[in-house]
Design a protein around this motif. Structure first.
Motif, PDB file in Angstrom:
ATOM      1  N   SER A 195       0.816  -1.214   0.000  1.00 57.77           N
ATOM      2  CA  SER A 195       0.000   0.000   0.000  1.00 57.77           C
ATOM      3  C   SER A 195       0.853   1.269   0.000  1.00 57.77           C
ATOM      4  CB  SER A 195      -0.935   0.007   1.216  1.00 57.77           C
ATOM      5  OG  SER A 195      -0.181   0.097   2.410  1.00 57.77           O
ATOM      6  N   LEU A 196       2.119   1.131   0.431  1.00 62.48           N
ATOM      7  CA  LEU A 196       3.016   2.297   0.453  1.00 62.48           C
ATOM      8  C   LEU A 196       3.683   2.548  -0.897  1.00 62.48           C
ATOM      9  CD1 LEU A 196       4.822   1.683   3.887  1.00 62.48           C
ATOM     10  CD2 LEU A 196       3.042   3.378   3.411  1.00 62.48           C
ATOM     11  N   LEU A 197       3.692   1.535  -1.775  1.00 64.21           N
ATOM     12  CA  LEU A 197       4.390   1.693  -3.053  1.00 64.21           C
ATOM     13  C   LEU A 197       3.772   2.784  -3.929  1.00 64.21           C
ATOM     14  CD1 LEU A 197       5.141  -2.032  -4.055  1.00 64.21           C
ATOM     15  CD2 LEU A 197       6.664  -0.391  -2.931  1.00 64.21           C
ATOM     16  N   ARG A 198       2.477   3.054  -3.721  1.00 66.58           N
ATOM     17  CA  ARG A 198       1.829   4.113  -4.524  1.00 66.58           C
ATOM     18  C   ARG A 198       2.368   5.503  -4.166  1.00 66.58           C
ATOM     19  NH1 ARG A 198      -1.960   6.228  -1.057  1.00 66.58           N
ATOM     20  NH2 ARG A 198      -2.600   4.853   0.644  1.00 66.58           N
ATOM     21  N   LYS A 199       3.069   5.610  -3.024  1.00 63.59           N
ATOM     22  CA  LYS A 199       3.669   6.891  -2.618  1.00 63.59           C
ATOM     23  C   LYS A 199       5.023   7.136  -3.292  1.00 63.59           C
ATOM     24  CE  LYS A 199       1.507   6.848   1.994  1.00 63.59           C
ATOM     25  NZ  LYS A 199       0.897   8.180   2.146  1.00 63.59           N
ATOM     26  N   LEU A 200       5.515   6.150  -4.039  1.00 59.68           N
ATOM     27  CA  LEU A 200       6.803   6.283  -4.715  1.00 59.68           C
ATOM     28  C   LEU A 200       6.618   6.879  -6.107  1.00 59.68           C
ATOM     29  CD1 LEU A 200       8.462   2.810  -3.909  1.00 59.68           C
ATOM     30  CD2 LEU A 200       8.668   4.941  -2.635  1.00 59.68           C
ATOM     31  N   ASN A 201       7.547   7.768  -6.488  1.00 58.88           N
ATOM     32  CA  ASN A 201       7.527   8.220  -7.878  1.00 58.88           C
ATOM     33  C   ASN A 201       8.067   7.088  -8.756  1.00 58.88           C
ATOM     34  OD1 ASN A 201      10.399   8.300  -7.904  1.00 58.88           O
ATOM     35  ND2 ASN A 201      10.412  10.438  -7.207  1.00 58.88           N
ATOM     36  N   GLU A 202       8.024   7.267 -10.067  1.00 57.90           N
ATOM     37  CA  GLU A 202       8.384   6.162 -10.974  1.00 57.90           C
ATOM     38  C   GLU A 202       9.823   5.685 -10.764  1.00 57.90           C
ATOM     39  OE1 GLU A 202       8.569   5.129 -15.722  1.00 57.90           O
ATOM     40  OE2 GLU A 202       7.079   6.580 -15.026  1.00 57.90           O
ATOM     41  N   GLU A 203      10.736   6.627 -10.555  1.00 59.00           N
ATOM     42  CA  GLU A 203      12.147   6.267 -10.368  1.00 59.00           C
ATOM     43  C   GLU A 203      12.336   5.413  -9.118  1.00 59.00           C
ATOM     44  OE1 GLU A 203      16.473   8.406  -9.533  1.00 59.00           O
ATOM     45  OE2 GLU A 203      14.789   9.650 -10.193  1.00 59.00           O
ATOM     46  N   GLU A 204      11.675   5.809  -8.023  1.00 54.35           N
ATOM     47  CA  GLU A 204      11.795   5.066  -6.765  1.00 54.35           C
ATOM     48  C   GLU A 204      11.084   3.717  -6.845  1.00 54.35           C
ATOM     49  OE1 GLU A 204      13.530   5.656  -3.892  1.00 54.35           O
ATOM     50  OE2 GLU A 204      14.484   7.306  -4.985  1.00 54.35           O
ATOM     51  N   LEU A 205       9.959   3.682  -7.570  1.00 57.69           N
ATOM     52  CA  LEU A 205       9.228   2.420  -7.735  1.00 57.69           C
ATOM     53  C   LEU A 205      10.095   1.414  -8.509  1.00 57.69           C
ATOM     54  CD1 LEU A 205       6.509   1.021  -7.161  1.00 57.69           C
ATOM     55  CD2 LEU A 205       5.693   1.883  -9.368  1.00 57.69           C
ATOM     56  N   ARG A 206      10.784   1.907  -9.528  1.00 54.25           N
ATOM     57  CA  ARG A 206      11.682   1.048 -10.317  1.00 54.25           C
ATOM     58  C   ARG A 206      12.833   0.554  -9.442  1.00 54.25           C
ATOM     59  NH1 ARG A 206      11.408   0.597 -15.641  1.00 54.25           N
ATOM     60  NH2 ARG A 206      10.202   2.518 -15.812  1.00 54.25           N
ATOM     61  N   LYS A 207      13.311   1.446  -8.579  1.00 54.20           N
ATOM     62  CA  LYS A 207      14.408   1.072  -7.672  1.00 54.20           C
ATOM     63  C   LYS A 207      13.952  -0.026  -6.710  1.00 54.20           C
ATOM     64  CE  LYS A 207      17.192   4.379  -6.448  1.00 54.20           C
ATOM     65  NZ  LYS A 207      17.777   5.578  -5.783  1.00 54.20           N
TER      66      LYS A 207
ATOM     67  N   LYS B  71       2.501  -0.940 -11.802  1.00 53.98           N
ATOM     68  CA  LYS B  71       2.852  -1.976 -10.821  1.00 53.98           C
ATOM     69  C   LYS B  71       4.306  -2.396 -10.986  1.00 53.98           C
ATOM     70  CE  LYS B  71      -1.846  -3.821 -11.049  1.00 53.98           C
ATOM     71  NZ  LYS B  71      -2.664  -4.904 -11.620  1.00 53.98           N
ATOM     72  N   ALA B  72       5.029  -2.422  -9.865  1.00 53.07           N
ATOM     73  CA  ALA B  72       6.422  -2.859  -9.886  1.00 53.07           C
ATOM     74  C   ALA B  72       6.485  -4.379  -9.979  1.00 53.07           C
ATOM     75  CB  ALA B  72       7.137  -2.376  -8.623  1.00 53.07           C
ATOM     76  N   VAL B  73       7.382  -4.879 -10.807  1.00 54.09           N
ATOM     77  CA  VAL B  73       7.525  -6.322 -11.017  1.00 54.09           C
ATOM     78  C   VAL B  73       8.944  -6.734 -10.658  1.00 54.09           C
ATOM     79  CG1 VAL B  73       7.629  -8.110 -12.786  1.00 54.09           C
ATOM     80  CG2 VAL B  73       5.752  -6.477 -12.804  1.00 54.09           C
TER      81      VAL B  73
ATOM     82  N   ASN C 109      10.988  -4.065 -13.688  1.00 58.99           N
ATOM     83  CA  ASN C 109      10.249  -3.143 -14.559  1.00 58.99           C
ATOM     84  C   ASN C 109       8.927  -2.730 -13.928  1.00 58.99           C
ATOM     85  OD1 ASN C 109      11.590  -2.797 -17.371  1.00 58.99           O
ATOM     86  ND2 ASN C 109      11.866  -4.976 -16.929  1.00 58.99           N
ATOM     87  N   ILE C 110       8.248  -1.772 -14.575  1.00 61.05           N
ATOM     88  CA  ILE C 110       6.940  -1.293 -14.110  1.00 61.05           C
ATOM     89  C   ILE C 110       5.942  -1.437 -15.248  1.00 61.05           C
ATOM     90  CG2 ILE C 110       5.632   0.691 -13.241  1.00 61.05           C
ATOM     91  CD1 ILE C 110       8.345   1.822 -12.245  1.00 61.05           C
ATOM     92  N   PHE C 111       4.800  -2.050 -14.956  1.00 58.08           N
ATOM     93  CA  PHE C 111       3.731  -2.198 -15.956  1.00 58.08           C
ATOM     94  C   PHE C 111       2.408  -1.790 -15.315  1.00 58.08           C
ATOM     95  CE2 PHE C 111       6.917  -5.492 -16.786  1.00 58.08           C
ATOM     96  CZ  PHE C 111       7.348  -5.088 -18.043  1.00 58.08           C
ATOM     97  N   ASP C 112       1.671  -0.956 -16.013  1.00 56.61           N
ATOM     98  CA  ASP C 112       0.382  -0.461 -15.486  1.00 56.61           C
ATOM     99  C   ASP C 112       0.538   0.089 -14.073  1.00 56.61           C
ATOM    100  OD1 ASP C 112      -0.799  -1.263 -17.827  1.00 56.61           O
ATOM    101  OD2 ASP C 112      -1.571  -3.150 -17.023  1.00 56.61           O
TER     102      ASP C 112
END
Length: 524
Positions: free
Chosen positions: A343-355, A491-493, A486-489
């Protein structure tokens, strides 16, 4: 081969579950909305068995069980379709399971006799091969129907691809025998990175007092276990000790199979697991402990408007440490912790989500391993018999002593010092997990696509960067475990061995491939 005979629209390199579901989804779309062009498919695999990959095919055998229950393994609507197929095919499936397995397999059949009779499959940890047989039959039937409708043609090639080069708008695929195929689209679906060879760089090494198995599935598990049986037959020493390096799914399977087959189990004195954490995957849910447990560090981050990947990971590690301190296992905490950090991952920007996908997802997963009761029960029984040890450490070497006996050298996790095992080792199974894309011994094809700048490894070093069409380069798509990081839709994978994720991502890819050819035909 001349240009006319070796030209194809789509080439699948690798034919495991990810390729199978991509083809099934693609055929579904062609059936629903036909394209005014026959699409030519070429499917290449270095093994003669197509569509199942190692986990669900003959290389794993018929008696290895799922690591999760069926309902957690397969999402809807595929689950219902599979259960219907099981109901129709269970007699021959269960007979194959019975003949391939041993003592533990018979116990499984006896324990679940009523459920099997009543077709109550969802909560069972069924033999994985059942799913492989289902996929194999389903895809062959669907391909046959599509060929009759003249919507596709299919060529099968059993060979290893050793090179891939882009030539203008097409790809030149080079096979081991130097033959070439020209393909408009290429789908790279070679599964997980191969197991890191721990010792001597051979699949199997045998000596008077040691058999070291670097690849349990080559040529197949059944053949490897036969060789082990022969080794034990020729041994005069009574106290034979087995070492399994790695406590992942493969490691647990090896432990299970060694205890399933009486001819092996009766001649092995002690079983040792070696893994960095020194923890076996958990299977028993502590309902009371689960009610009391709260991931307080992750909850505390809920008030932050923005976060970094590292902050979420550090809070997760702290909450896992708290669970360890109160002896609450992964089976009890995995849903709670995964939901909390998810639930916290939605608080990450794209760069941080990829990280997070590249650096932390798999690392957290290693501390959240769960497994079926059949696996933990095997360990519990061996513990009661004082025949089991789990060492927390990393494999360093196998040393041959003056007495011609072999010992394990390992880096102890706690003390950070090298140690030698107190007991000699005679059997070693390497279940350490995959290598990395920056290693020197990765498959030739992967080293070539990196050298040719067709694929760029991401920070995870187990996956390639792709765009939203799952392309590493134009018309070169990736599907399966190499999509990690990677990120799709949105969502971090980070883990694409899970069947639900494989189905989701292969459906995404099938849609992109269908749209490409549909739009191309409409423009012509």
């Amino acid at each position: 081969m001349d240009f006319e005979t070796n030209h194809t629209d789509i080439t699948f390199i690798g034919s495991g579950i990810s390729s199978s579901f991509t083809i099934l989804h693609f055929l579904d779309q062609l059936k629903e909305n036909p394209i005014d062009k026959k699409i030519s498919l070429t499917i290449i695999d270095k093994y003669p068995e197509f569509y199942t990959g190692i986990p669900y095919g003959i290389r794993s055998g018929f008696s290895v069980l799922l690591i999760t229950s069926l309902k957690n393994f397969l999402p809807e609507p595929e689950l219902t379709k599979f259960v219907e197929w099981l109901n129709l095919n269970k007699e021959w499936l269960l007979e194959e399971f019975r003949s391939d397995g041993g003592e533990l397999s018979l116990e499984w059949l006896s324990t679940h006799k009523e459920r099997l009779k009543n077709n109550e499959w969802e909560n069972l940890f069924i033999p994985r091969r059942f799913f492989g047989c289902y996929i194999d039959q389903k895809i062959k039937n669907n391909i046959e129907e599509a060929q009759k409708n003249n919507s596709i043609s299919v060529d099968y090639i059993t060979s290893e691809v050793i090179d891939l080069e882009k030539n203008k708008d097409e790809y030149r695929i080079t096979l081991q025998n130097k033959e070439e195929i020209i393909s408009e689209k290429v789908i790279l679906s070679v599964g997980s990175l191969p197991t890191l060879q721990l010792w001597k760089n051979e699949d199997l090494i045998s000596d008077d007092n040691l058999i070291f198995i670097n690849n349990p599935y080559k040529p197949c598990l059944k053949e490897v276990l036969k060789k082990l049986d022969t080794f034990l037959e020729n041994k005069e020493v009574k106290d034979v000790n087995a070492l399994i390096v790695g406590a992942n799914a493969s490691g647990l399977e090896m432990l299970y199979k060694l205890n399933d087959l009486e001819n092996l189990k009766s001649r092995i004195n002690k079983f040792t697991l070696l893994s960095t954490q020194g923890l076996s995957p958990d299977s028993i849910i502590d309902e009371e402990g689960k009610k009391r447990y709260s991931p307080e560090n992750l909850i505390a981050l809920g008030n932050h408007e923005s976060l970094s990947a590292e902050q979420i990971a550090e809070a997760t590690y702290k909450d896992l440490d708290i669970a360890d301190e109160i002896h609450l296992g992964a089976a009890s905490t995995v849903d709670i912790i995964s939901s909390a950090f998810g639930s916290l991952l939605r608080k990450l920007n794209e760069e941080e989500l990829r990280k997070f996908a590249c650096l932390y997802g798999n690392d957290i997963g290693r501390r959240q391993r769960c497994a079926g009761y059949h696996y933990s029960k095997t360990i519990d029984i061996l513990k009661e018999e004082s025949r089991f040890e789990h060492i927390a450490g990393r494999f360093i070497d196998i040393k041959k002593g003056a007495d011609h006996q072999y010992s394990l050298e390992y880096l102890d996790t706690k003390s950070k010092t090298n140690k030698i095992s107190k007991d000699p080792v005679h059997i070693v199974f390497n279940c350490i997990g995959g290598t990395k894309l920056n290693a020197s011994d990765i498959p030739t094809l992967l080293s070539r696509v990196i050298a040719n700048k067709l694929c760029v490894p991401n920070e995870s070093n187990i996956g390639f960067d792709v765009n939203e069409s799952l392309e590493a380069s134009e018309n070169l798509h990736i599907v399966g475990p190499l999509l990690a990081g990677n990120i799709f839709d949105g969502k971090a994978v980070w883990h694409v061995e899970h069947c639900g994720r494989i189905i989701w991502l292969s459906n995404l890819l099938a849609g992109k491939v269908y749209n490409y050819f549909n739009q191309k035909v409409m423009k012509e």
